[in-house]
Design an enzyme around this catalytic site. Structure first.
Site, PDB file in Angstrom:
ATOM      1  N   HIS A 217       0.832  -1.201   0.000  1.00 35.66           N
ATOM      2  CA  HIS A 217       0.000   0.000   0.000  1.00 35.66           C
ATOM      3  C   HIS A 217       0.867   1.251   0.000  1.00 35.66           C
ATOM      4  CE1 HIS A 217      -2.804  -3.041   1.546  1.00 35.66           C
ATOM      5  NE2 HIS A 217      -3.693  -2.341   0.881  1.00 35.66           N
ATOM      6  N   GLY A 407      -6.790  11.309   2.941  1.00 32.40           N
ATOM      7  CA  GLY A 407      -7.499  12.464   2.401  1.00 32.40           C
ATOM      8  C   GLY A 407      -8.550  12.072   1.383  1.00 32.40           C
ATOM      9  N   GLY A 409     -10.101   9.137   1.118  1.00 36.86           N
ATOM     10  CA  GLY A 409     -11.184   8.448   1.793  1.00 36.86           C
ATOM     11  C   GLY A 409     -12.091   9.394   2.557  1.00 36.86           C
ATOM     12  N   THR A 449     -10.682   1.715   7.256  1.00 38.40           N
ATOM     13  CA  THR A 449     -10.936   1.769   8.695  1.00 38.40           C
ATOM     14  C   THR A 449     -11.634   3.055   9.085  1.00 38.40           C
ATOM     15  OG1 THR A 449      -8.924   0.470   9.040  1.00 38.40           O
ATOM     16  CG2 THR A 449      -9.844   1.578  10.955  1.00 38.40           C
ATOM     17  N   SER A 450     -11.145   4.176   8.570  1.00 38.47           N
ATOM     18  CA  SER A 450     -11.732   5.451   8.979  1.00 38.47           C
ATOM     19  C   SER A 450     -13.181   5.563   8.536  1.00 38.47           C
ATOM     20  CB  SER A 450     -10.916   6.634   8.433  1.00 38.47           C
ATOM     21  OG  SER A 450     -11.035   6.734   7.029  1.00 38.47           O
ATOM     22  N   ASP A 561      -0.898  11.716  13.798  1.00 37.01           N
ATOM     23  CA  ASP A 561      -1.729  10.733  13.104  1.00 37.01           C
ATOM     24  C   ASP A 561      -2.739  11.440  12.208  1.00 37.01           C
ATOM     25  OD1 ASP A 561      -2.902   7.958  12.818  1.00 37.01           O
ATOM     26  OD2 ASP A 561      -4.616   9.067  13.600  1.00 37.01           O
ATOM     27  N   ALA A 562      -2.892  10.958  10.981  1.00 33.06           N
ATOM     28  CA  ALA A 562      -3.787  11.612  10.027  1.00 33.06           C
ATOM     29  C   ALA A 562      -5.241  11.566  10.501  1.00 33.06           C
ATOM     30  CB  ALA A 562      -3.662  10.954   8.659  1.00 33.06           C
TER      31      ALA A 562
END
Length: 583
Positions: A217, A407, A409, A449-450, A561-562
């Site tokens: 990824h 970003g 997602g 996940t987000s 963390d983003a």
């Protein structure tokens, strides 16, 4: 780099559309992905694979007779949503049950797991097998934490051949797990990949250096070394894999192994053959018999310049499954008997199931709740604007030790949530129903996940607000607290793991305290947003303990963390709406 695209957010959908148009002999489109062009044989186990886009031929290219019955296809480097997986599995199901199998990434585990629960609740026997072949991503004693990379193919092929042979679900699952336990992969790269619309790769490798132990990824390698010759690369790959044999394999001498030399996107086939000539020699010298080796692009990472080697240690029952015939758009082996030529219009190939019908009614709501719903929609609009403004930066932060897709997602999810909320408001929805509709849309459209976690956040807040009364500060605080609990329960994260939980818990705590002190909602939310911003900044000093960033923990030190940053930005945007309403 990825040069040909229209808009980054539409790239995955448009790529899948073109893939189906080019391969109608093998596949047909269904909501969420693709299934075989011909129906699953009655009583046969349906093997459904899936993951994010950007890995072609995985996953859609591996759908066909002798291989997968369907593939759920997510956004770029993001897992498909539970809804997508469920829809593909339903379309592929032939009455013999469903096996879901996929690489071990947090979003995939979460969404495929939710789909499994839903299918079983509907009376469809469903199981999951998670692929964990990447030896660089966790030590042998923690093999359950390892990523799934090119070894996906060994597990998918084993399960699908077992299903094609008519074996029952229990046996298909057992053999897939055995294949996973006997598969090991290791990779190197010379450059990172560039996502559609990005102006730089997810990671770079210094001149004359290579990254060792990379993911698929766009995750950077775990270490660096001098660029090797082709022979030296082969020696590194083979020696590393022979250095960790599966349990029950005492020595490689005399054993038979399926071999996959996988190009990650930019290494040409001729280069792979130069490497394989030495791989073949070294395996022969070690006494290993290479069975039906595969050399080519099988699980890629856009335009990453890299290569991985997989050894699938065969047994008497696994070898016939590895060598069994298959006919998929991107993978063909042996010869299969003829099948009916089923055209898209034929009654034998019914039209793809429709998307979930758009709801035309909503539960009755009070006038006060419908008025609050307008404020909620304004807040969702503010979220869309904030995410759009910061999407590139969120992707940059995410790329430091992850896959750089945060970003994209968040943009897909927030836009879908707003549109679902807008439709719900037009139907007269109250605040609670509007948020629940938005929650489902965010989770389904964003995937990853987000996406799932934001679905939990919006749904928990919506449940707390309901449709009967005008929401007050206490109800909002209750909903945010429930959201924090729900995210921790679903995502298995705690404060300190360097995730959005590190912001969500302080946000909920500060909001609850301010409301308990009697502050009005706008003021209380201001205090909560301030706490969220401080907490997001503090994640820069944490080392990740979960997710794709975990194997690259040291690389992320100094970078927040983003997911934590995006949550803090959204908290401040929502405060702006509440403050304006309060004026």
């Amino acid at each position: 780099m990825t040069r040909l695209f229209n808009t980054p957010a539409a790239f995955a959908d448009e790529a899948l559309e073109g893939f189906v148009a080019a391969h109608r002999r093998w596949v047909r489109r269904v909501p969420g992905g693709v299934v075989r062009a011909t129906p699953t044989a009655p009583g046969q186990v349906a093997v459904v694979i899936g993951g994010g886009s950007g890995h072609y031929p995985a996953f859609s290219g591996l759908v066909g007779r002798g291989l997968a019955h369907g593939a759920a296809v997510g956004n770029v480097f993001a897992s498909p949503s539970a809804q997508q997986v469920h829809q593909v599995a339903k379309a592929a199901h032939g009455g013999g049950g469903v096996l879901l199998t996929f690489g071990n990434y947090a979003g995939d585990v979460l969404h495929f797991g939710q789909a499994e629960e839903r299918l079983n609740a509907e009376g469809i026997d469903c199981r999951t097998v998670v692929v964990t072949d990447d030896i660089s991503s966790a030590p042998a004693e923690e093999s359950a934490k390892r990523r799934g990379v090119a070894g996906d193919l060994a597990v998918f092929k084993t399960a699908a051949a077992a299903a094609e042979a008519g074996l029952p679900l229990d046996e298909v699952v057992r053999l897939a797990r055995l294949a996973n336990a006997r598969t090991r992969s290791f990779g190197i790269a010379f450059s990172g990949c560039t996502l559609p619309g990005a102006d730089a790769p997810l990671f770079t490798v210094p001149e004359s250096r290579m990254a060792v132990g990379l993911g698929i990824h766009g995750e950077p390698g775990l270490s660096e070394a001098a660029v090797p010759t082709a022979d030296e690369a082969a020696e590194l790959l083979v020696s590393t894999l022979l250095g960790e044999l599966p349990e029950g394999v005492e020595t490689p001498r005399g054993l038979r192994a399926g071999v996959i030399l996988n190009g990650l996107g930019a290494v040409k086939y001729e280069e792979l053959f130069v490497v394989y000539r030495t791989v073949a020699r070294l395996l022969d010298e070690a006494g290993v018999v290479a069975v039906d080796p595969e050399v080519g692009e099988l699980v890629t990472s856009f335009d990453m310049a890299g290569v991985s080697l997989t050894l699938f240690w065969l047994t008497e029952e696994l070898e016939p499954l590895w060598t069994a015939p298959a006919d998929a758009p991107a993978y063909r082996k042996g010869a299969l008997g003829p099948t009916a030529d089923v055209s898209p219009e034929s009654p034998e190939n019914p039209e793809s199931p429709e998307e979930q019908p758009e709801q035309t009614t909503v539960p009755q709501a009070s006038e006060e709740s419908r008025a609050a719903a307008r404020t909620v929609l304004d807040a969702l609009a503010a979220v869309v604007r904030t995410v759009d403004e910061h999407a590139d930066e969120l992707g940059r932060i995410d790329a430091v030790a992850g896959d750089g897709d945060h970003g994209i997602g968040m943009r897909r999810g927030s836009e879908a949530a707003y549109e679902a909320g807008r439709r719900a408001l037009g139907l007269g929805a109250g605040a609670g129903t509007l948020l629940c509709h938005a929650a489902d849309a965010w989770a389904d459209r964003a995937g990853g996940t987000s996406g799932a976690l934001w679905g939990v956040i919006l749904r928990q807040v919506g449940t707390a607000l309901g449709d009967a009364d005008r929401p007050d500060a206490a109800a909002v605080a209750t909903g945010v607290a429930a959201a924090a609990d729900g995210v921790m329960r679903l995502g298995k994260a705690e404060v300190g793991d360097k995730t959005m939980v590190d912001v969500l818990v302080p946000l909920a705590g500060a909001l609850g305290e301010a409301v308990a002190e009697g502050q009005p909602l706008a003021a209380a939310w201001d205090a909560a947003a301030t706490a969220a911003e401080a907490a997001a900044k503090a994640t820069a000093e944490l080392l990740p303990r979960l997710g794709r960033a975990r194997p690259h923990a040291e690389k992320s030190l100094g970078t927040p963390d983003a997911g934590a940053v995006s949550l803090a930005l959204i908290a401040r945007a929502v405060h702006g709406v509440l403050a304006a309403k309060n004026d």
